[in-house]
Motif scaffolding. Structure first.
Motif, PDB file in Angstrom:
ATOM      1  N   LEU A 227       0.981  -0.640   0.099  1.00  0.00           N
ATOM      2  CA  LEU A 227      -0.002  -0.323   0.755  1.00  0.00           C
ATOM      3  C   LEU A 227       0.688   1.373  -0.064  1.00  0.00           C
ATOM      4  O   LEU A 227       0.766   2.565  -0.927  1.00  0.00           O
ATOM      5  CB  LEU A 227      -0.666  -0.031   1.319  1.00  0.00           C
ATOM      6  CG  LEU A 227      -1.768   1.252   1.311  1.00  0.00           C
ATOM      7  CD1 LEU A 227      -3.246   1.003   0.155  1.00  0.00           C
ATOM      8  CD2 LEU A 227      -3.000   0.906   2.494  1.00  0.00           C
TER       9      LEU A 227
ATOM     10  N   ARG B  78      -3.650   4.324   5.245  1.00  0.00           N
ATOM     11  CA  ARG B  78      -3.441   3.183   5.499  1.00  0.00           C
ATOM     12  C   ARG B  78      -2.871   2.367   6.563  1.00  0.00           C
ATOM     13  O   ARG B  78      -3.020   0.828   6.419  1.00  0.00           O
ATOM     14  CB  ARG B  78      -1.338   3.801   5.324  1.00  0.00           C
ATOM     15  CG  ARG B  78      -1.818   4.381   3.984  1.00  0.00           C
ATOM     16  CD  ARG B  78      -0.490   5.256   4.035  1.00  0.00           C
ATOM     17  NE  ARG B  78      -0.020   6.237   3.285  1.00  0.00           N
ATOM     18  CZ  ARG B  78       0.216   7.133   2.162  1.00  0.00           C
ATOM     19  NH1 ARG B  78       1.376   6.339   2.021  1.00  0.00           N
ATOM     20  NH2 ARG B  78       0.011   8.615   1.772  1.00  0.00           N
TER      21      ARG B  78
ATOM     22  N   SER C 100      -5.252  -3.073  -0.216  1.00  0.00           N
ATOM     23  CA  SER C 100      -4.066  -3.181   0.528  1.00  0.00           C
ATOM     24  C   SER C 100      -4.991  -4.841   1.157  1.00  0.00           C
ATOM     25  O   SER C 100      -5.950  -5.527   1.842  1.00  0.00           O
ATOM     26  CB  SER C 100      -3.602  -3.030   2.098  1.00  0.00           C
ATOM     27  OG  SER C 100      -2.181  -4.258   2.397  1.00  0.00           O
TER      28      SER C 100
END
Length: 123
Positions: free
Chosen positions: A13, A33, A51
């Motif tokens: 990511l 994130r 992700s």
């Protein structure tokens, strides 16, 4: 009804976020994130980059590194192709005129996802 959001899946990511923000120049709208996603502005739409963990089930891993069907409109495809190529973006070939009058070029993000640049036909 309007299309609002598209999703792309990656394993790294941080690398993907740098690519979409710094190389493609998409504005970061939400930085999740720590929760496995980033949201980028893409014109009137949002692009969510998510992700997928390396130990995820095979059906989830299969979402990474494939043709996405997503196209980014550009005014001058040759100029954008040259700019992105100079930044190390991998393309599958040169921009190609299409039978419907536009021009397409296919690029890959660091996860191998394929996206396209499209220059619409001149009217």
């Amino acid at each position: 009804m309007q299309l609002h959001t598209a999703r792309i899946f990656v394993q790294d990511l941080a690398l993907a976020a740098r690519f979409y923000e710094e190389i493609l120049g998409l504005p970061l709208k939400a930085d999740g994130r720590d929760q496995g996603f980033c949201v980028f502005g893409a014109g009137p739409m949002s692009l969510v980059v998510e992700s997928v963990e390396a130990d995820a089930p095979p059906e989830d891993l299969a979402l990474v590194g494939r043709f996405t069907g997503l196209s980014f409109d550009v005014d001058n495809i040759q100029s954008k192709y040259t700019e992105l190529s100079s930044l190390g973006v991998a393309f599958s070939g040169l921009p190609e005129p299409q039978s419907w009058g536009g021009i397409l070029a296919t690029l890959r993000d660091p996860a191998g996802n394929e996206l396209q640049l499209v220059q619409q036909p001149r009217t």
